[in-house]
Design a protein around this motif. Structure first.
Motif, PDB file in Angstrom:
ATOM      1  N   THR A   1     108.796  35.788  27.450  1.00 38.07           N
ATOM      2  CA  THR A   1     109.222  34.649  26.619  1.00 38.07           C
ATOM      3  C   THR A   1     109.260  35.059  25.147  1.00 38.07           C
ATOM      4  N   ARG A   2     109.890  36.208  24.900  1.00 41.38           N
ATOM      5  CA  ARG A   2     109.843  36.823  23.566  1.00 41.38           C
ATOM      6  C   ARG A   2     110.758  36.115  22.569  1.00 41.38           C
ATOM      7  N   THR A   3     111.678  35.280  23.031  1.00 36.70           N
ATOM      8  CA  THR A   3     112.539  34.562  22.096  1.00 36.70           C
ATOM      9  C   THR A   3     111.837  33.366  21.471  1.00 36.70           C
ATOM     10  N   LEU A   4     110.712  32.956  22.046  1.00 35.52           N
ATOM     11  CA  LEU A   4     109.923  31.843  21.517  1.00 35.52           C
ATOM     12  C   LEU A   4     108.547  32.383  21.153  1.00 35.52           C
ATOM     13  N   PRO A   5     108.254  32.534  19.878  1.00 37.77           N
ATOM     14  CA  PRO A   5     106.978  33.138  19.488  1.00 37.77           C
ATOM     15  C   PRO A   5     105.792  32.265  19.873  1.00 37.77           C
ATOM     16  N   SER A   6     104.681  32.924  20.156  1.00 35.20           N
ATOM     17  CA  SER A   6     103.407  32.245  20.400  1.00 35.20           C
ATOM     18  C   SER A   6     102.444  32.630  19.287  1.00 35.20           C
ATOM     19  N   SER A   7     101.586  31.693  18.886  1.00 33.21           N
ATOM     20  CA  SER A   7     100.774  31.915  17.690  1.00 33.21           C
ATOM     21  C   SER A   7      99.373  31.327  17.815  1.00 33.21           C
ATOM     22  N   PHE A   8      98.465  31.894  17.034  1.00 34.77           N
ATOM     23  CA  PHE A   8      97.257  31.208  16.629  1.00 34.77           C
ATOM     24  C   PHE A   8      97.627  30.269  15.476  1.00 34.77           C
ATOM     25  N   ILE A   9      96.967  29.115  15.408  1.00 35.09           N
ATOM     26  CA  ILE A   9      97.063  28.235  14.240  1.00 35.09           C
ATOM     27  C   ILE A   9      95.651  28.010  13.716  1.00 35.09           C
ATOM     28  N   TYR A  10      95.512  28.077  12.394  1.00 37.83           N
ATOM     29  CA  TYR A  10      94.223  27.846  11.742  1.00 37.83           C
ATOM     30  C   TYR A  10      94.356  26.646  10.803  1.00 37.83           C
ATOM     31  N   PHE A  11      93.478  25.665  10.970  1.00 40.10           N
ATOM     32  CA  PHE A  11      93.432  24.494  10.099  1.00 40.10           C
ATOM     33  C   PHE A  11      92.189  24.612   9.214  1.00 40.10           C
ATOM     34  N   ASP A  12      92.393  24.691   7.932  1.00 38.85           N
ATOM     35  CA  ASP A  12      91.287  24.819   6.987  1.00 38.85           C
ATOM     36  C   ASP A  12      91.304  23.613   6.052  1.00 38.85           C
ATOM     37  N   ASN A  13      90.616  22.538   6.478  1.00 37.19           N
ATOM     38  CA  ASN A  13      90.509  21.332   5.661  1.00 37.19           C
ATOM     39  C   ASN A  13      91.892  20.750   5.340  1.00 37.19           C
ATOM     40  N   VAL A  14      92.741  20.672   6.339  1.00 36.40           N
ATOM     41  CA  VAL A  14      94.123  20.200   6.176  1.00 36.40           C
ATOM     42  C   VAL A  14      94.144  18.681   6.076  1.00 36.40           C
ATOM     43  N   ARG A  15      94.780  18.181   5.049  1.00 34.17           N
ATOM     44  CA  ARG A  15      94.884  16.731   4.857  1.00 34.17           C
ATOM     45  C   ARG A  15      95.852  16.122   5.872  1.00 34.17           C
ATOM     46  N   VAL A  16      95.415  15.025   6.515  1.00 31.05           N
ATOM     47  CA  VAL A  16      96.242  14.247   7.433  1.00 31.05           C
ATOM     48  C   VAL A  16      96.282  12.820   6.913  1.00 31.05           C
ATOM     49  N   ASP A  17      97.477  12.309   6.707  1.00 32.06           N
ATOM     50  CA  ASP A  17      97.626  10.975   6.137  1.00 32.06           C
ATOM     51  C   ASP A  17      97.606   9.899   7.224  1.00 32.06           C
ATOM     52  N   PRO A  18      97.311   8.653   6.837  1.00 34.70           N
ATOM     53  CA  PRO A  18      97.193   7.575   7.833  1.00 34.70           C
ATOM     54  C   PRO A  18      98.435   7.393   8.699  1.00 34.70           C
ATOM     55  N   HIS A  19      99.631   7.540   8.099  1.00 33.72           N
ATOM     56  CA  HIS A  19     100.857   7.310   8.867  1.00 33.72           C
ATOM     57  C   HIS A  19     101.144   8.417   9.868  1.00 33.72           C
ATOM     58  N   GLU A  20     100.313   9.471   9.886  1.00 31.46           N
ATOM     59  CA  GLU A  20     100.544  10.586  10.810  1.00 31.46           C
ATOM     60  C   GLU A  20      99.755  10.450  12.107  1.00 31.46           C
ATOM     61  N   LEU A  21      98.924   9.434  12.232  1.00 29.53           N
ATOM     62  CA  LEU A  21      98.280   9.126  13.504  1.00 29.53           C
ATOM     63  C   LEU A  21      99.337   8.562  14.457  1.00 29.53           C
ATOM     64  N   VAL A  22      99.367   9.082  15.682  1.00 25.06           N
ATOM     65  CA  VAL A  22     100.288   8.577  16.710  1.00 25.06           C
ATOM     66  C   VAL A  22      99.450   8.039  17.864  1.00 25.06           C
ATOM     67  N   GLY A  23      99.704   6.808  18.245  1.00 25.90           N
ATOM     68  CA  GLY A  23      98.923   6.204  19.310  1.00 25.90           C
ATOM     69  C   GLY A  23      97.635   5.608  18.784  1.00 25.90           C
ATOM     70  N   THR A  24      96.641   5.529  19.636  1.00 22.32           N
ATOM     71  CA  THR A  24      95.397   4.831  19.335  1.00 22.32           C
ATOM     72  C   THR A  24      94.341   5.801  18.822  1.00 22.32           C
ATOM     73  N   LEU A  25      93.753   5.497  17.694  1.00 22.26           N
ATOM     74  CA  LEU A  25      92.661   6.303  17.164  1.00 22.26           C
ATOM     75  C   LEU A  25      91.519   6.350  18.183  1.00 22.26           C
ATOM     76  N   HIS A  26      91.073   7.552  18.474  1.00 20.80           N
ATOM     77  CA  HIS A  26      89.984   7.841  19.422  1.00 20.80           C
ATOM     78  C   HIS A  26      90.409   7.689  20.885  1.00 20.80           C
ATOM     79  N   GLY A  27      91.620   7.185  21.146  1.00 22.89           N
ATOM     80  CA  GLY A  27      92.046   6.940  22.531  1.00 22.89           C
ATOM     81  C   GLY A  27      93.148   7.871  22.997  1.00 22.89           C
ATOM     82  N   GLY A  28      93.219   9.046  22.419  1.00 21.36           N
ATOM     83  CA  GLY A  28      94.346   9.933  22.688  1.00 21.36           C
ATOM     84  C   GLY A  28      94.315  10.665  24.021  1.00 21.36           C
TER      85      GLY A  28
END
Length: 390
Positions: free
Chosen positions: A209-236
């Protein structure tokens, strides 16, 4: 039961097959060699309306079901791309489209779904973690409250198409285990921009599947805004399961298409190849029987997948069927691609004859997006009523 496709379904299948064959085997071989993302075919798929088959009409889609989406994916993959192409449907119509259509608020849907359908927005999903694997309830990525939003920290692994994605569907804990009412409580889903301060990623070198890269992702204190929650908080968690079961349907469709494509390559070769001055090798049972077996497996997987999709569209439980179809299809594609190489002998090992790419790509899907062993665990527990074994 009526096994006949409707006129609309046949038209979708023909359109998908035509696009798949236009961007055929040579196109994918060149992309694989360069590890290049298949942007051209994806835009053609979006332009033909196939990305939006299962997206509601008010957001630019066709408002059809998972059955129609499975039919499209199967035929696109059989046209030349193989199962790798189905991953693009997992990323966009599933992780993007299904998630937003079911869980998002009206503002989120209106903003993102039309752009997804048109190919302007690409999605990826950040779920798997190094220390959790298939056990989603053990993920450690945490979104801590920060004013009216959150701060996201942690890491993900084996995330597909991160460099090409505009949006990431990220699954994170929003409660500590001590605060939660069990492990299924306290998981939430967010859709965030891939370009964001504190978010970095690193590619993984891999077999297929070399045409679609696979990666590690690192989140270091990344800001997430309220409108970026999808669905129910804590009920995902429960909401995520339904998304993952639709992913199974798309995966199976791609594997069935791969089995068909690999068999076609093997059969065409076997009809022409002669050795020892005799008849074409396709006349020998040693060649015919393994290809016939993989065809039987693929046909059974296709029917199980159609059943899963039809149950989904009727609003009925479909998890068992989706998992069983994926198990069957993984074996069918595995055998079909392996026997295509064996049929071609030494030439099957060459890149010129395409079977080696199909084999490399298909091998992933006996592990992902759910391993064969986890499917058997699921069936034993939920369909046979046996004790949980893991």
């Amino acid at each position: 039961m009526d096994f006949a496709l409707t006129d609309e379904q046949r038209m979708l299948a023909e359109t998908a097959r035509r696009i798949g064959e236009k961007f055929g085997l040579d196109y994918w071989r060149a992309l694989d060699a360069d590890k290049a993302f298949p942007s051209e075919i994806w835009q053609a798929i979006c332009d033909a309306g196939l990305c939006g088959v299962a997206v509601p009409q008010q957001y630019g889609g066709s408002g059809l079901g998972m059955l129609e989406l499975a039919i499209c994916v199967e035929n696109l993959c059989a046209g030349g791309g193989g199962v790798t192409l189905s991953q693009m449907f997992m990323l966009n119509p599933i992780f993007g489209g299904v998630t937003l259509a079911r869980l998002a608020n009206e503002e989120q849907k209106a903003e993102m779904l039309p752009k997804l359908v048109g190919g302007e927005l690409m999605f990826a999903m950040g779920l798997t973690e190094p220390n959790a694997g298939s056990n989603t309830l053990e993920i450690q990525t945490f979104a801590a409250e920060d004013g009216d939003g959150w701060r996201l920290s942690g890491q993900k692994v084996w995330i597909t198409a991160v460099p090409q994605a505009h949006k990431l569907l990220v699954i994170a804990r929003t409660k500590t285990l001590a605060q939660s009412r069990g492990k299924t409580d306290g998981l939430s889903l967010f859709v965030i921009d891939r370009e964001r301060e504190g978010l970095t990623h690193q590619a993984i070198d891999k077999l297929g599947t070399r045409t679609l890269p696979s990666s590690f992702i690192y989140f270091d204190n990344v800001r997430v805004d309220p409108h970026e929650l999808v669905g129910t908080l804590h009920g995902g968690f429960r909401q995520l399961l339904d998304v993952l079961n639709t992913e199974r349907i798309v995966t199976t469709a791609g594997l069935v298409g791969t089995a068909e494509l690999a068999a076609r390559l093997a059969i065409d070769y076997a009809k022409e190849r002669k050795v020892f001055g005799g008849q074409p090798i396709g006349g020998y049972q040693a060649i015919q029987f393994p290809l016939a077996e993989s065809h039987i497996q693929a046909e059974c997987a296709r029917l199980m997948n159609y059943k899963a999709a039809a149950l989904h569209d009727a609003g009925q439980p479909y998890g068992s069927e989706a998992n069983m179809g994926k198990w069957l299809a993984g074996h069918a594609a595995g055998q079909a691609t392996d026997r295509a190489i064996q049929t071609m002998g030494g030439m099957g090992y060459s890149k010129e004859y395409h079977a080696e790419r199909l084999w490399r790509d298909a091998r992933l899907f006996r592990i992902a997006p759910i391993s064969e062993e986890m499917v058997l665990n699921f069936v034993a527990q939920h369909d046979l009523g046996m004790p949980r074994s893991y």
